[in-house]
Design an enzyme around this catalytic site. Structure first.
Site, PDB file in Angstrom:
ATOM      1  N   HIS A  90     -92.066 -74.131  92.735  1.00  0.00           N
ATOM      2  CA  HIS A  90     -91.211 -74.556  91.551  1.00  0.00           C
ATOM      3  C   HIS A  90     -89.737 -74.143  91.650  1.00  0.00           C
ATOM      4  CE1 HIS A  90     -91.345 -73.966  86.858  1.00  0.00           C
ATOM      5  NE2 HIS A  90     -90.116 -73.600  87.147  1.00  0.00           N
ATOM      6  N   GLU A  91     -89.496 -72.815  92.229  1.00  0.00           N
ATOM      7  CA  GLU A  91     -88.222 -72.616  92.308  1.00  0.00           C
ATOM      8  C   GLU A  91     -87.467 -73.222  93.274  1.00  0.00           C
ATOM      9  OE1 GLU A  91     -87.558 -70.846  89.791  1.00  0.00           O
ATOM     10  OE2 GLU A  91     -89.376 -69.893  89.617  1.00  0.00           O
ATOM     11  N   GLN A 141     -80.764 -72.490  87.106  1.00  0.00           N
ATOM     12  CA  GLN A 141     -80.983 -72.208  85.625  1.00  0.00           C
ATOM     13  C   GLN A 141     -80.030 -71.398  85.095  1.00  0.00           C
ATOM     14  OE1 GLN A 141     -85.214 -70.915  87.047  1.00  0.00           O
ATOM     15  NE2 GLN A 141     -85.774 -71.851  85.281  1.00  0.00           N
ATOM     16  N   GLY A 159     -90.154 -65.863  88.299  1.00  0.00           N
ATOM     17  CA  GLY A 159     -89.031 -66.594  89.314  1.00  0.00           C
ATOM     18  C   GLY A 159     -87.723 -67.031  88.488  1.00  0.00           C
ATOM     19  N   CYS A 219     -91.950 -72.974  82.208  1.00  0.00           N
ATOM     20  CA  CYS A 219     -90.614 -72.811  83.081  1.00  0.00           C
ATOM     21  C   CYS A 219     -89.550 -72.279  81.820  1.00  0.00           C
ATOM     22  CB  CYS A 219     -90.055 -74.382  83.444  1.00  0.00           C
ATOM     23  SG  CYS A 219     -88.129 -74.358  84.107  1.00  0.00           S
ATOM     24  N   LEU A 220     -88.781 -71.344  82.357  1.00  0.00           N
ATOM     25  CA  LEU A 220     -87.976 -70.693  81.503  1.00  0.00           C
ATOM     26  C   LEU A 220     -86.762 -71.602  80.870  1.00  0.00           C
ATOM     27  CD1 LEU A 220     -87.265 -67.361  83.312  1.00  0.00           C
ATOM     28  CD2 LEU A 220     -88.553 -67.567  81.250  1.00  0.00           C
ATOM     29  N   HIS A 246     -86.310 -76.433  91.646  1.00  0.00           N
ATOM     30  CA  HIS A 246     -85.194 -76.389  91.029  1.00  0.00           C
ATOM     31  C   HIS A 246     -83.953 -76.584  91.551  1.00  0.00           C
ATOM     32  CE1 HIS A 246     -86.403 -75.127  86.692  1.00  0.00           C
ATOM     33  NE2 HIS A 246     -87.160 -74.073  87.180  1.00  0.00           N
TER      34      HIS A 246
HETATM   35  O1  GNR Z   1     -91.930 -67.667  84.622  1.00  0.00           O
HETATM   36  C1  GNR Z   1     -92.441 -68.552  85.383  1.00  0.00           C
HETATM   37  N1  GNR Z   1     -93.902 -68.633  85.210  1.00  0.00           N
HETATM   38  C2  GNR Z   1     -94.479 -69.545  86.171  1.00  0.00           C
HETATM   39  C3  GNR Z   1     -95.732 -69.689  86.105  1.00  0.00           C
HETATM   40  C4  GNR Z   1     -96.187 -70.626  86.902  1.00  0.00           C
HETATM   41  C5  GNR Z   1     -95.771 -71.362  87.847  1.00  0.00           C
HETATM   42  C6  GNR Z   1     -94.413 -71.226  88.125  1.00  0.00           C
HETATM   43  C7  GNR Z   1     -93.783 -70.217  87.063  1.00  0.00           C
HETATM   44  S1  GNR Z   1     -91.786 -69.961  87.335  1.00  0.00           S
HETATM   45  C8  GNR Z   1     -91.499 -69.604  85.717  1.00  0.00           C
HETATM   46  C9  GNR Z   1     -90.153 -69.315  85.664  1.00  0.00           C
HETATM   47  C10 GNR Z   1     -89.328 -70.154  85.916  1.00  0.00           C
HETATM   48  O2  GNR Z   1     -89.026 -70.982  85.063  1.00  0.00           O
HETATM   49  N2  GNR Z   1     -88.682 -70.308  87.380  1.00  0.00           N
HETATM   50  O3  GNR Z   1     -88.020 -71.207  87.482  1.00  0.00           O
HETATM   51 NI    NI Z   2     -88.515 -73.002  86.304  1.00  0.00          NI
END
Ligand code: GNR
Ligand code: NI
Length: 176
Positions: free
Chosen positions: A140-141, A53, A48, A98-99, A144
């Site tokens: 999660h997204e 980001q 995601g 999270c990236l 953000h």
């Molecule tokens: O790559 C991602 N893996 C992930 C694993 C578990 C819950 C959420 C994520 S999102 C993350 C990529 C990211 O930072 N998205 O904002």
């Molecule tokens: Ni993230």
């Protein structure tokens, strides 16, 4: 020729703490952003990516949970202006990364099932019901887009442990 990708912004950049603004409509400019975000996400690789980001403060996110081992299967989901319309009482705990916080992860508790209303790639209204990893990912997204990171749900002890690991990762990879 290589695809044009965005740079992924890492914590503690203030853009990750900022609320993104809704888009007026999904036009070619937004679609170009979605395509470029997807390519950036695949390259990372991640499942995601939210606009914050990549330094853009609009409410756009992309996801793809399909197995990309062969590079064939891909099932991208594009969302603009996502809105939570249902969340289950039942919680789910899952390890999240999270990236924007490379080199660390932690267990995060969220509603197990959510329903999200959004504008799709063509600008049409759509809905998604998500469970499991997809549920954690879309929440999660969407976080953000509101300037929230998964570490915001952790105790200060665990948050500091994650931030230390990110610092270590940055030093080892010569990221300032
Ligand atoms: O790559 C991602 N893996 C992930 C694993 C578990 C819950 C959420 C994520 S999102 C993350 C990529 C990211 O930072 N998205 O904002
Ligand atoms: Ni993230």
């Amino acid at each position: 020729m290589s695809k044009d990708l965005y740079n992924i912004i890492l914590t503690p950049d203030p853009v990750l703490k900022t609320t993104a603004a809704p888009v007026d409509k999904v036009d070619d400019t937004i679609r170009k952003q979605m395509d470029r975000m997807l390519a950036t996400m695949y390259e990372a690789p991640g499942i995601g990516l939210a606009a914050n980001q990549v330094g853009i403060l609009n409410r756009v996110l992309v996801m793809d949970l399909a197995d990309r081992e062969g590079g064939e299967k891909c099932e991208p989901i594009f969302m603009a202006n996502p809105q939570l319309i249902y969340e289950s009482e039942e919680p789910s705990v899952m390890l999240e990364g999270c990236l924007s916080l490379p080199g660390a992860n932690a267990d995060v508790e969220r509603p197990a099932i959510v329903r999200v209303k959004y504008l799709d790639y063509n600008g049409n209204e759509a809905e998604l019901e998500a469970t499991g990893l997809l549920s954690h990912c879309v929440q999660h997204e969407m976080d953000h887009l509101d300037g929230t990171l998964f570490i915001d749900y952790l105790s200060s002890l665990k948050r500091n442990m994650v931030l230390k690991k990110v610092d270590k990762y940055k030093k080892q990879n010569n990221i300032l």
